[in-house]
Design a protein around this motif. Structure first.
Motif, PDB file in Angstrom:
ATOM      1  N   ILE A 253       0.850  -1.183   0.000  1.00  0.00           N
ATOM      2  CA  ILE A 253       0.000   0.000   0.000  1.00  0.00           C
ATOM      3  C   ILE A 253       0.890   1.239   0.000  1.00  0.00           C
ATOM      4  N   ILE A 254       0.577   2.184  -0.888  1.00  0.00           N
ATOM      5  CA  ILE A 254       1.358   3.408  -0.966  1.00  0.00           C
ATOM      6  C   ILE A 254       0.733   4.446  -0.058  1.00  0.00           C
ATOM      7  N   ALA A 255       1.514   5.025   0.819  1.00  0.00           N
ATOM      8  CA  ALA A 255       1.005   6.036   1.735  1.00  0.00           C
ATOM      9  C   ALA A 255       0.701   7.313   0.970  1.00  0.00           C
ATOM     10  N   MET A 256      -0.375   7.974   1.373  1.00  0.00           N
ATOM     11  CA  MET A 256      -0.733   9.245   0.765  1.00  0.00           C
ATOM     12  C   MET A 256       0.184  10.338   1.309  1.00  0.00           C
ATOM     13  N   ASN A 257       0.874  11.036   0.427  1.00  0.00           N
ATOM     14  CA  ASN A 257       1.766  12.103   0.878  1.00  0.00           C
ATOM     15  C   ASN A 257       1.631  13.301  -0.031  1.00  0.00           C
ATOM     16  N   ALA A 258       2.533  14.251   0.144  1.00  0.00           N
ATOM     17  CA  ALA A 258       2.421  15.502  -0.610  1.00  0.00           C
ATOM     18  C   ALA A 258       2.564  15.305  -2.104  1.00  0.00           C
ATOM     19  N   THR A 259       3.262  14.231  -2.537  1.00  0.00           N
ATOM     20  CA  THR A 259       3.458  14.030  -3.966  1.00  0.00           C
ATOM     21  C   THR A 259       2.284  13.302  -4.603  1.00  0.00           C
ATOM     22  N   THR A 260       1.470  12.567  -3.816  1.00  0.00           N
ATOM     23  CA  THR A 260       0.340  11.841  -4.378  1.00  0.00           C
ATOM     24  C   THR A 260      -0.977  12.586  -4.211  1.00  0.00           C
ATOM     25  N   LEU A 261      -1.024  13.576  -3.340  1.00  0.00           N
ATOM     26  CA  LEU A 261      -2.227  14.380  -3.190  1.00  0.00           C
ATOM     27  C   LEU A 261      -2.442  15.232  -4.437  1.00  0.00           C
ATOM     28  N   PRO A 262      -3.704  15.462  -4.806  1.00  0.00           N
ATOM     29  CA  PRO A 262      -3.960  16.404  -5.903  1.00  0.00           C
ATOM     30  C   PRO A 262      -3.331  17.755  -5.578  1.00  0.00           C
ATOM     31  N   ARG A 263      -2.713  18.381  -6.581  1.00  0.00           N
ATOM     32  CA  ARG A 263      -1.970  19.614  -6.342  1.00  0.00           C
ATOM     33  C   ARG A 263      -2.885  20.828  -6.460  1.00  0.00           C
ATOM     34  N   LEU A 264      -2.986  21.547  -5.373  1.00  0.00           N
ATOM     35  CA  LEU A 264      -3.830  22.732  -5.313  1.00  0.00           C
ATOM     36  C   LEU A 264      -2.962  23.980  -5.342  1.00  0.00           C
ATOM     37  N   ARG A 265      -3.386  24.975  -6.120  1.00  0.00           N
ATOM     38  CA  ARG A 265      -2.728  26.263  -6.132  1.00  0.00           C
ATOM     39  C   ARG A 265      -3.711  27.326  -5.640  1.00  0.00           C
ATOM     40  N   ILE A 266      -3.198  28.312  -4.946  1.00  0.00           N
ATOM     41  CA  ILE A 266      -4.028  29.365  -4.366  1.00  0.00           C
ATOM     42  C   ILE A 266      -3.811  30.659  -5.137  1.00  0.00           C
ATOM     43  N   VAL A 267      -4.904  31.305  -5.532  1.00  0.00           N
ATOM     44  CA  VAL A 267      -4.847  32.576  -6.242  1.00  0.00           C
ATOM     45  C   VAL A 267      -5.672  33.595  -5.464  1.00  0.00           C
ATOM     46  N   ILE A 268      -5.014  34.639  -4.973  1.00  0.00           N
ATOM     47  CA  ILE A 268      -5.693  35.723  -4.274  1.00  0.00           C
ATOM     48  C   ILE A 268      -5.979  36.843  -5.265  1.00  0.00           C
ATOM     49  N   LEU A 269      -7.236  37.241  -5.336  1.00  0.00           N
ATOM     50  CA  LEU A 269      -7.684  38.220  -6.316  1.00  0.00           C
ATOM     51  C   LEU A 269      -7.652  39.611  -5.686  1.00  0.00           C
ATOM     52  N   ALA A 270      -6.672  40.421  -6.095  1.00  0.00           N
ATOM     53  CA  ALA A 270      -6.451  41.723  -5.445  1.00  0.00           C
ATOM     54  C   ALA A 270      -6.210  42.838  -6.453  1.00  0.00           C
ATOM     55  N   ALA A 271      -6.762  42.708  -7.659  1.00  0.00           N
ATOM     56  CA  ALA A 271      -6.492  43.702  -8.708  1.00  0.00           C
ATOM     57  C   ALA A 271      -7.650  44.652  -8.952  1.00  0.00           C
ATOM     58  N   GLY A 272      -8.693  44.573  -8.147  1.00  0.00           N
ATOM     59  CA  GLY A 272      -9.865  45.414  -8.383  1.00  0.00           C
ATOM     60  C   GLY A 272      -9.593  46.894  -8.163  1.00  0.00           C
ATOM     61  N   PHE A 273     -10.497  47.737  -8.673  1.00  0.00           N
ATOM     62  CA  PHE A 273     -10.335  49.184  -8.560  1.00  0.00           C
ATOM     63  C   PHE A 273     -10.775  49.710  -7.194  1.00  0.00           C
ATOM     64  N   SER A 274     -11.578  48.975  -6.455  1.00  0.00           N
ATOM     65  CA  SER A 274     -12.049  49.403  -5.132  1.00  0.00           C
ATOM     66  C   SER A 274     -12.672  50.787  -5.197  1.00  0.00           C
ATOM     67  N   SER A 275     -13.474  51.032  -6.225  1.00  0.00           N
ATOM     68  CA  SER A 275     -14.017  52.378  -6.446  1.00  0.00           C
ATOM     69  C   SER A 275     -14.948  52.810  -5.317  1.00  0.00           C
ATOM     70  N   ARG A 276     -15.708  51.891  -4.765  1.00  0.00           N
ATOM     71  CA  ARG A 276     -16.628  52.271  -3.676  1.00  0.00           C
ATOM     72  C   ARG A 276     -15.896  52.516  -2.364  1.00  0.00           C
ATOM     73  N   LEU A 277     -14.784  51.822  -2.171  1.00  0.00           N
ATOM     74  CA  LEU A 277     -14.020  51.994  -0.930  1.00  0.00           C
ATOM     75  C   LEU A 277     -13.177  53.262  -0.955  1.00  0.00           C
ATOM     76  N   GLY A 278     -12.646  53.594  -2.146  1.00  0.00           N
ATOM     77  CA  GLY A 278     -11.852  54.816  -2.266  1.00  0.00           C
ATOM     78  C   GLY A 278     -10.363  54.626  -2.056  1.00  0.00           C
ATOM     79  N   LEU A 279      -9.930  53.403  -1.788  1.00  0.00           N
ATOM     80  CA  LEU A 279      -8.514  53.074  -1.684  1.00  0.00           C
ATOM     81  C   LEU A 279      -8.369  51.592  -1.995  1.00  0.00           C
ATOM     82  N   PRO A 280      -7.174  51.130  -2.385  1.00  0.00           N
ATOM     83  CA  PRO A 280      -7.024  49.714  -2.720  1.00  0.00           C
ATOM     84  C   PRO A 280      -7.387  48.819  -1.534  1.00  0.00           C
TER      85      PRO A 280
END
Length: 209
Positions: free
Chosen positions: A1-28
Protein backbone atom coordinates in the motif's frame (compact mmCIF):
# COMPACT_ATOMS: atom_id res chain seq x y z
CA UNK A 1 0.00 0.00 0.00
CA UNK A 2 1.36 3.41 -0.97
CA UNK A 3 1.00 6.04 1.74
CA UNK A 4 -0.73 9.24 0.76
CA UNK A 5 1.77 12.10 0.88
CA UNK A 6 2.42 15.50 -0.61
CA UNK A 7 3.46 14.03 -3.97
CA UNK A 8 0.34 11.84 -4.38
CA UNK A 9 -2.23 14.38 -3.19
CA UNK A 10 -3.96 16.40 -5.90
CA UNK A 11 -1.97 19.61 -6.34
CA UNK A 12 -3.83 22.73 -5.31
CA UNK A 13 -2.73 26.26 -6.13
CA UNK A 14 -4.03 29.36 -4.37
CA UNK A 15 -4.85 32.58 -6.24
CA UNK A 16 -5.69 35.72 -4.27
CA UNK A 17 -7.68 38.22 -6.32
CA UNK A 18 -6.45 41.72 -5.45
CA UNK A 19 -6.49 43.70 -8.71
CA UNK A 20 -9.86 45.41 -8.38
CA UNK A 21 -10.34 49.18 -8.56
CA UNK A 22 -12.05 49.40 -5.13
CA UNK A 23 -14.02 52.38 -6.45
CA UNK A 24 -16.63 52.27 -3.68
CA UNK A 25 -14.02 51.99 -0.93
CA UNK A 26 -11.85 54.82 -2.27
CA UNK A 27 -8.51 53.07 -1.68
CA UNK A 28 -7.02 49.71 -2.72
CA UNK A 29 -8.72 46.98 -0.68
CA UNK A 30 -5.50 45.01 -0.40
CA UNK A 31 -3.81 47.90 1.39
CA UNK A 32 -6.68 48.84 3.71
CA UNK A 33 -5.57 48.28 7.28
CA UNK A 34 -7.65 46.71 10.02
CA UNK A 35 -6.16 46.58 13.50
CA UNK A 36 -2.70 47.42 12.14
CA UNK A 37 -2.61 44.81 9.40
CA UNK A 38 -3.47 45.11 5.70
CA UNK A 39 -6.21 42.98 4.16
CA UNK A 40 -3.61 41.47 1.83
CA UNK A 41 -1.43 40.28 4.68
CA UNK A 42 -4.45 39.01 6.60
CA UNK A 43 -5.54 36.99 3.58
CA UNK A 44 -2.07 35.58 2.98
CA UNK A 45 -1.84 34.49 6.61
CA UNK A 46 -5.26 32.83 6.43
CA UNK A 47 -3.97 30.43 3.72
CA UNK A 48 -0.48 29.88 5.11
CA UNK A 49 0.56 26.24 5.11
CA UNK A 50 -2.42 24.92 3.15
CA UNK A 51 -0.37 24.02 0.08
CA UNK A 52 3.34 23.31 -0.42
CA UNK A 53 3.69 25.70 -3.36
CA UNK A 54 3.72 29.45 -3.70
CA UNK A 55 0.59 31.55 -3.40
CA UNK A 56 -0.26 33.70 -6.42
CA UNK A 57 -1.54 37.24 -5.94
CA UNK A 58 -3.15 39.01 -8.91
CA UNK A 59 -2.63 42.74 -8.44
CA UNK A 60 -2.55 46.03 -10.39
CA UNK A 61 0.59 46.93 -12.28
CA UNK A 62 3.38 48.90 -10.58
CA UNK A 63 2.26 48.28 -7.01
CA UNK A 64 5.38 48.16 -4.89
CA UNK A 65 3.39 48.56 -1.68
CA UNK A 66 1.69 45.20 -2.26
CA UNK A 67 5.09 43.54 -2.29
CA UNK A 68 5.97 45.20 1.01
CA UNK A 69 2.80 43.81 2.60
CA UNK A 70 3.80 40.29 1.53
CA UNK A 71 7.36 40.46 2.89
CA UNK A 72 8.59 37.22 4.38
CA UNK A 73 5.91 35.13 2.66
CA UNK A 74 6.30 32.81 -0.33
CA UNK A 75 4.28 34.76 -2.89
CA UNK A 76 4.31 35.16 -6.67
CA UNK A 77 2.77 38.38 -7.99
CA UNK A 78 0.82 38.46 -11.26
CA UNK A 79 0.23 42.02 -12.59
CA UNK A 80 -3.12 42.47 -14.33
CA UNK A 81 -2.95 45.00 -17.14
CA UNK A 82 -6.60 44.36 -18.07
CA UNK A 83 -8.26 44.68 -14.69
CA UNK A 84 -10.87 47.05 -16.16
CA UNK A 85 -12.43 43.92 -17.68
CA UNK A 86 -13.51 42.82 -14.22
CA UNK A 87 -12.80 39.95 -11.86
CA UNK A 88 -12.82 37.43 -14.70
CA UNK A 89 -9.60 38.94 -16.08
CA UNK A 90 -7.81 38.10 -12.81
CA UNK A 91 -9.29 34.61 -12.77
CA UNK A 92 -7.95 34.02 -16.28
CA UNK A 93 -4.45 35.10 -15.26
CA UNK A 94 -4.54 32.74 -12.29
CA UNK A 95 -5.64 29.83 -14.45
CA UNK A 96 -2.98 30.56 -17.06
CA UNK A 97 -0.23 30.66 -14.43
CA UNK A 98 -1.37 27.50 -12.63
CA UNK A 99 -2.80 25.60 -15.60
CA UNK A 100 -1.04 22.33 -14.70
CA UNK A 101 -2.42 22.22 -11.17
CA UNK A 102 -5.23 19.87 -10.16
CA UNK A 103 -7.34 22.79 -8.94
CA UNK A 104 -7.31 26.46 -7.97
CA UNK A 105 -8.48 28.00 -4.74
CA UNK A 106 -9.78 31.43 -5.75
CA UNK A 107 -9.96 33.88 -2.90
CA UNK A 108 -10.85 37.60 -2.84
CA UNK A 109 -8.60 39.84 -0.78
CA UNK A 110 -11.34 41.61 1.19
CA UNK A 111 -12.75 38.87 3.46
CA UNK A 112 -11.66 40.69 6.58
CA UNK A 113 -12.73 38.05 9.12
CA UNK A 114 -11.53 35.01 7.18
CA UNK A 115 -10.12 32.30 9.43
CA UNK A 116 -7.56 29.66 8.52
CA UNK A 117 -9.84 26.91 9.86
CA UNK A 118 -12.60 27.76 7.37
CA UNK A 119 -10.21 27.75 4.41
CA UNK A 120 -8.75 24.44 5.65
CA UNK A 121 -12.30 23.05 5.85
CA UNK A 122 -12.87 23.99 2.21
CA UNK A 123 -9.61 22.36 1.12
CA UNK A 124 -10.28 19.19 3.14
CA UNK A 125 -13.73 18.78 1.61
CA UNK A 126 -12.35 19.27 -1.89
CA UNK A 127 -9.64 16.66 -1.35
CA UNK A 128 -12.37 14.14 -0.49
CA UNK A 129 -13.86 14.61 -3.99
CA UNK A 130 -11.43 16.59 -6.19
CA UNK A 131 -13.59 16.44 -9.33
CA UNK A 132 -16.26 18.65 -7.77
CA UNK A 133 -16.27 22.41 -7.36
CA UNK A 134 -16.12 23.22 -3.65
CA UNK A 135 -17.40 26.66 -2.75
CA UNK A 136 -18.81 28.85 -0.02
CA UNK A 137 -22.58 28.72 0.16
CA UNK A 138 -24.27 32.05 -0.62
CA UNK A 139 -27.98 31.37 -0.34
CA UNK A 140 -28.72 28.68 -2.90
CA UNK A 141 -25.61 29.52 -4.89
CA UNK A 142 -21.86 29.11 -4.66
CA UNK A 143 -19.33 31.91 -4.44
CA UNK A 144 -15.79 32.65 -3.37
CA UNK A 145 -13.79 31.32 -1.73
CA UNK A 146 -14.11 28.44 -4.15
CA UNK A 147 -11.97 25.62 -5.45
CA UNK A 148 -12.13 25.16 -9.21
CA UNK A 149 -11.03 21.74 -10.53
CA UNK A 150 -8.89 21.55 -13.63
CA UNK A 151 -11.59 20.13 -15.92
CA UNK A 152 -13.44 23.46 -15.58
CA UNK A 153 -10.48 25.67 -16.52
CA UNK A 154 -11.46 25.94 -20.22
CA UNK A 155 -14.98 27.08 -19.32
CA UNK A 156 -13.73 29.49 -16.66
CA UNK A 157 -11.39 31.10 -19.21
CA UNK A 158 -14.46 32.09 -21.24
CA UNK A 159 -16.38 33.91 -18.49
CA UNK A 160 -16.61 37.70 -18.49
CA UNK A 161 -17.20 40.51 -16.03
CA UNK A 162 -17.39 40.36 -12.25
CA UNK A 163 -20.05 37.69 -11.74
CA UNK A 164 -19.36 35.29 -14.60
CA UNK A 165 -17.57 32.76 -12.42
CA UNK A 166 -20.40 32.66 -9.87
CA UNK A 167 -22.88 32.09 -12.69
CA UNK A 168 -20.73 29.26 -14.05
CA UNK A 169 -20.58 27.50 -10.69
CA UNK A 170 -24.25 28.05 -9.90
CA UNK A 171 -25.30 26.57 -13.26
CA UNK A 172 -23.50 23.28 -12.59
CA UNK A 173 -25.59 20.22 -11.67
CA UNK A 174 -25.66 19.63 -7.92
CA UNK A 175 -23.62 16.44 -8.34
CA UNK A 176 -20.71 18.53 -9.64
CA UNK A 177 -20.48 20.99 -6.76
CA UNK A 178 -20.27 21.07 -2.99
CA UNK A 179 -21.41 24.13 -1.05
CA UNK A 180 -20.16 24.75 2.48
CA UNK A 181 -21.07 27.22 5.19
CA UNK A 182 -17.96 29.29 5.97
CA UNK A 183 -18.99 31.78 8.66
CA UNK A 184 -15.74 33.75 8.67
CA UNK A 185 -16.02 34.40 4.90
CA UNK A 186 -19.35 36.19 5.19
CA UNK A 187 -18.00 39.74 5.69
CA UNK A 188 -16.23 41.65 2.94
CA UNK A 189 -15.03 45.24 2.67
CA UNK A 190 -16.66 47.14 -0.19
CA UNK A 191 -17.38 50.56 1.32
CA UNK A 192 -15.88 52.93 3.91
CA UNK A 193 -18.68 51.89 6.27
CA UNK A 194 -17.67 48.22 5.88
CA UNK A 195 -14.12 49.17 6.77
CA UNK A 196 -15.18 51.16 9.83
CA UNK A 197 -17.37 48.28 10.98
CA UNK A 198 -14.54 45.78 10.54
CA UNK A 199 -12.14 47.95 12.51
CA UNK A 200 -14.67 48.45 15.32
CA UNK A 201 -15.52 44.74 15.48
CA UNK A 202 -11.93 43.54 15.58
CA UNK A 203 -10.99 46.19 18.13
CA UNK A 204 -13.78 45.08 20.47
CA UNK A 205 -12.84 41.44 19.95
CA UNK A 206 -9.21 42.08 20.85
CA UNK A 207 -10.25 43.97 24.00
CA UNK A 208 -12.45 41.08 25.14
CA UNK A 209 -9.68 38.48 24.87
Amino acid sequence: IIAMNATTLPRLRIVILAAGFSSRLGLPKALARVHGKSLLRRTLQSVAGLTPGKVFVVLPQNCARYRIEARGLDVTFIPNARRAAGLSSSVRLGIERARYSSALLLLPVDLVNLQHRDVAKLVSRWRADPRRVTARRIGRYGGTPLILPRWLYPRALEVAGDIGLRELVSALPSRQRVLLDLPSAASDVDTPQDLRTARRRLRSTSFSL
